[in-house]
Design a protein around this motif. Structure first.
Motif: not given
Length: 495
Positions: A237-261
């Motif tokens: 299978p193939e995954v369109d990463t552009l479509e994924v990032y366009e869909g999660i752009s508004d909640r991306y920072d909140a999703g990775v902030r805790t794990s990155e810290r």
């Protein structure tokens, strides 16, 4: 003389010495003065007391609080004065000891400071020291102040202050060690150690069992998929990463902030961006997670490139909020493997990318393009994640790579070392963290002449900081400044 006239003269003769004089009125100073304002206040207070019976109690409470505050202020001032005197005495003793220990024939360092021959030792009451600093410290300070070795032998020791608790019978000798533990205390301490050790073993066993189960499941699924792919039963299978990032752009920072810290990614980002200077290109800028770590005082210009317009718009807004007066910044919504405009048309001094290779369709072409846009003698700094040192962890990454890519647009099982070898970059340093899954890379472009650099790089762009992000497929509208590292598709960073 008639009787009426006699009566008149007798009443008018008040000053006659034969009659007793009227006693004088008391002096005004012996009688309380009449205070109209105070009387009015008493009347008003009396009126309100009939409506509010607690007024008098509140007044007494306010008076008591004011007296308590004044007493606390006086106490604090006295403590400061005592501390100042103690420091002054200690400094004078130190200077005196240095003068006494100075080698012969050498002039003293503080010749202008005169120390008396018999400097009085401050006598601080033991109770005061116990109240301010606690019993153990007070005993130490009291012994140091009264029984110091620098005290002349001719001086008599000060008298021992009266005990604070006379009813207690203290031992005349100070105990040299703590009292031995009883059998009950030893058993209680051993029981606590057993509990702590047991909890630690339970936690490690549970975590190890979880990893083992995940590894077994991942290995079984991976072998089954590879067998079906080899037989042609199904296609990869193939995954369109552009479509994924366009869909999660508004909640991306909140999703990775805790794990990155939790794993220390902010420290790695700061470490990577520490020495940026000159013209800087940040590929795969994402939502601008590198923005807090830019030293804009040393950076001439910043160009941010990302394949996702929505994520790049978030990075632009965040950058202008952090650095409102910095104008040498440009944004371009394009793939990092395409030509990128630079301020001078001769490339960039520093090229940065954070978590971008995991989301790009052609990571080798991206690395070669970043090399083409880096000036000779410049640096390419990469912070990526990929395969680990350990086969069991790589098996888990291979099994769940599609699920992770569908959720976050990131293929986290790519071999970063193999990509570097295929790109031909001159790698000068590699550091790996988190069981080898995080790669911190410092590289430089291969040697080439300046004319070749001008031919490979794009035309110079205008650094218009307030211009909108370029539309995907069109050349970047401005040059660039610092580097940023979120994760986006194509040119985005993913974590």
């Amino acid at each position: 003389m008639s009787k009426k006239k006699q009566k008149k003269t007798s009443t008018s003769g008040l000053s006659s010495p034969s009659k007793p004089s009227v006693p004088p009125r008391p002096h005004a100073s012996n009688k309380p003065q009449y205070d109209r304002a105070a009387l009015r206040e008493d009347l008003v207070l009396g009126r309100f007391k009939s409506f509010d019976p607690d007024a008098e109690a509140r007044e007494k409470q306010r008076a008591a609080e004011a007296a308590e505050a004044a007493a606390a202020l006086a106490k604090k001032r006295a403590e400061r004065l005592t501390f100042t005197r103690l420091i002054t005495w200690w400094a004078s003793k130190t200077i005196e000891a240095r003068k006494a220990n100075a080698p012969g024939g050498k002039k003293p360092q503080y010749a202008d400071i005169k120390i008396p021959e018999h400097w009085p030792t401050p006598q601080i009451p033991r109770e005061e020291l116990q109240r301010v600093k606690g019993p153990r410290l007070s005993r130490t300070l009291y012994w140091w102040l009264t029984a110091s070795k620098s005290t002349p032998a001719s001086r008599t020791a000060p008298s021992r202050p009266p005990p604070k608790y006379p009813a207690l019978q203290l031992s005349p000798e100070k105990p040299t060690s703590l009292a031995p533990l009883t059998t009950t205390q030893k058993a209680k301490r051993a029981r606590g150690l057993y509990w702590i050790a047991g909890l630690g073993v339970w936690a490690m066993t549970s975590y190890g069992a979880y990893l083992y189960l995940q590894y077994s499941k991942a290995h079984r699924i991976y072998e089954q998929n590879e067998r079906e792919y080899a037989l042609g039963a199904k296609s990869r299978p193939e995954v369109d990463t552009l479509e994924v990032y366009e869909g999660i752009s508004d909640r991306y920072d909140a999703g990775v902030r805790t794990s990155e810290r939790f794993i220390g990614m902010p420290l790695l980002r700061r470490w990577m961006l520490w020495g940026l200077e000159g013209d800087v290109l940040e590929a795969s800028a994402g939502t601008g997670r590198n923005n807090p770590y830019y030293n804009i005082g040393r950076i001439s210009s910043i160009t941010m490139v990302d394949n996702s317009p929505k994520m790049l718009e978030i990075a632009k807004s965040d950058f202008h909020k952090r650095y409102p007066s910095y104008g040498q910044i440009a944004f371009a919504a394009q793939d990092a493997s395409e030509p990128i405009s630079s301020p001078s048309g001769e490339g960039f001094d520093r090229v940065v990318q954070t978590m971008g290779l995991c989301s790009q369709k052609s990571p080798v072409d991206t690395l070669r393009n970043l090399e083409r846009h880096c000036k000779p003698g410049g640096k390419i700094l990469l912070l990526e994640h990929g395969r680990s040192h350990y086969a069991w962890l790589n098996s888990i990454l291979d099994t769940y790579v599609l699920d992770h890519a569908r959720s976050w647009g990131c293929f986290w099982n790519r071999d970063i070392g193999q990509l570097l070898r295929e790109s031909g970059l001159v790698v000068t340093r590699i550091s790996r963290f988190h069981l080898g899954t995080t790669w911190l890379i410092e590289a430089s472009p291969r040697p080439r002449d300046a004319a070749q650099v001008r031919d490979e790089t794009a035309q110079p762009g205008s650094l218009a900081g307030d211009r909108d992000c370029a539309v995907k497929g069109q050349p970047a509208s401005g040059a660039a400044h610092a580097t940023d590292a979120s994760e986006s598709p194509g040119g985005s960073t993913a974590s």
